[in-house]
Write an enzyme that holds these catalytic residues in place. Structure first.
Site, short mmCIF file in Angstrom:
data_model
loop_
_atom_site.label_atom_id
_atom_site.label_comp_id
_atom_site.label_asym_id
_atom_site.label_seq_id
_atom_site.Cartn_x
_atom_site.Cartn_y
_atom_site.Cartn_z
N LYS A 1 -31.68 -5.07 -53.72
CA LYS A 1 -31.07 -3.97 -54.47
C LYS A 1 -31.66 -2.65 -54.00
O LYS A 1 -32.57 -2.62 -53.17
CB LYS A 1 -31.25 -4.14 -55.98
CG LYS A 1 -32.68 -4.12 -56.46
CD LYS A 1 -32.78 -4.05 -57.98
CE LYS A 1 -32.11 -5.18 -58.69
NZ LYS A 1 -32.38 -5.19 -60.15
N LYS B 1 -24.09 -10.28 -57.00
CA LYS B 1 -24.20 -9.78 -58.37
C LYS B 1 -23.41 -8.48 -58.51
O LYS B 1 -23.57 -7.56 -57.72
CB LYS B 1 -25.66 -9.52 -58.72
CG LYS B 1 -26.51 -10.77 -58.85
CD LYS B 1 -27.99 -10.46 -58.80
CE LYS B 1 -28.40 -9.39 -59.79
NZ LYS B 1 -29.83 -9.04 -59.63
#
Length: 269
Positions: A29, A87
Site C-alpha cells: 500500500k 483489496k
C-alpha cells in the site's frame, strides 16, 4: 489467524522478508495516499520479487470513488503486477448497490485474468465520518459481488482505532455474517497487541497491521522492523492458543483460509 503486514516500499518489503516465518501475507500500500492507498505497479512487481515465493502478495487498489470501470482497470493492474490478493476500499460508495457494482467489475476483471486470485471488499469502521457504506453491509456486498473476503479498516488515521468505531461485539457480528456467507473476514485499523485477545475471541481470519510493527508505532514516520513483526506474531499466536484452550467446542466446522494462490510472474515489458 493469518497475519498481514503492509510495507510501503521495496526496502520495507526486504525487512518483511527477514521476518517471513512470522507473517502470512505481504500487503502493498501507499499510506500517504490514504488508508488503502494504492502503490505503483512497479513497486508491486519489485515487492513480489523481494519476498519469498510462498508468501502471497496483496495490493490495495485505493480508497476508490464510485467509478466501476476505473476501479476494475486499477484492480486488473494490481493483478498483472503480481498481486494475488486484491483489496478495494469502497470509500466513495454511499449505498450497498454502488459497492456491489464496483466489486462485480473488480471480480470479473481480476478473475478473467487469474481465476485463483483473491478479491477483498474493504470498508471502513469509521464509515459515519466519510459517508460511505455501513460496516455491517460489507459481508453481503462481498457475497453478492462474488468477492472472497470482507474487510474492515479505518479511513481517517487520526489516532482512533478499529474498536473505537466498531466495538468487539459488532466486529464479532461482522465476522459471523462473513462466515455465514462463506467468506473470510479481515480486520485492521491501527490494531495493537492489546487488541489481540478480542480479535482471537471474535474469530477473525486475517489481522492486518502496519503501525504495530513499525518503530515507535508510527505507520508513516516509522519503519517496519523484523523483531517487531516477530514479537507481534508471538503475542498473536499466544492469544489464539489461549482462546482455543478455553473456548467451547464448535458446533460447526470453523472457517479456514484457502490455500494461498501461487505467486504470479510479472509479464515481460
Amino acid at each position: 489467524m493469518l497475519l498481514l503486514i503492509s510495507p510501503d516500499s521495496v526496502e520495507e518489503a526486504l525487512e518483511c522478508a527477514k521476518a517471513a516465518q512470522h507473517l502470512d501475507i505481504v500487503d502493498v500500500k501507499k499510506p500517504d495516499e490514504g488508508s488503502l492507498g494504492a502503490n505503483y505497479p512497479w513497486v508491486i512487481r519489485e515487492i513480489r520479487a523481494a519476498v519469498p515465493a510462498d508468501k502471497p502478495v496483496s495490493a490495495t487498489v485505493g480508497d476508490v470513488p464510485y467509478k466501476p470501470g476505473t476501479v476494475a482497470q486499477a484492480a486488473l493492474g494490481a493483478a498483472v503486477s503480481g498481486a494475488t490478493y486484491i483489496k478495494v476500499g469502497l470509500y466513495g460508495c454511499t449505498t450497498p448497490e454502488q459497492a456491489v457494482d464496483v466489486m462485480r467489475g473488480v471480480v470479473r476483471a481480476v478473475k478473467d485474468f487469474r481465476p485463483d486470485a483473491f478479491v477483498v471488499a474493504s470498508g471502513y469502521a469509521d464509515a459515519h465520518r466519510i459517508g460511505c457504506v455501513n460496516p455491517l453491509a460489507l459481508p453481503d456486498i462481498a457475497r453478492r459481488s462474488g468477492s472472497d473476503a470482507a474487510m474492515l479498516d479505518t479511513a481517517v488515521k487520526d489516532g482512533t482505532r478499529l474498536f473505537d468505531h466498531v466495538p468487539p461485539p459488532v466486529c464479532a457480528e461482522f465476522v459471523r455474517q462473513a462466515h455465514e456467507a462463506g467468506l473470510l473476514a479481515a480486520l485492521a485499523g491501527s490494531v495493537r497487541s492489546g487488541d489481540l485477545a478480542d480479535l482471537a475471541r471474535i474469530g477473525t481470519d486475517i489481522v492486518g497491521v502496519r503501525g504495530a510493527v513499525c518503530e515507535g508505532g508510527d505507520r508513516k514516520a516509522g519503519r517496519i522492523r523484523p523483531h517487531l513483526v516477530a514479537a507481534f506474531r508471538t503475542q498473536m499466536d499466544e492469544h489464539v492458543r489461549n482462546h482455543v484452550a478455553t473456548a467451547p467446542a464448535p458446533t460447526t466446522a470453523p472457517t479456514t483460509a484457502p490455500p494461498a494462490p501461487a505467486p504470479a510472474s510479472a509479464p515481460a515489458s
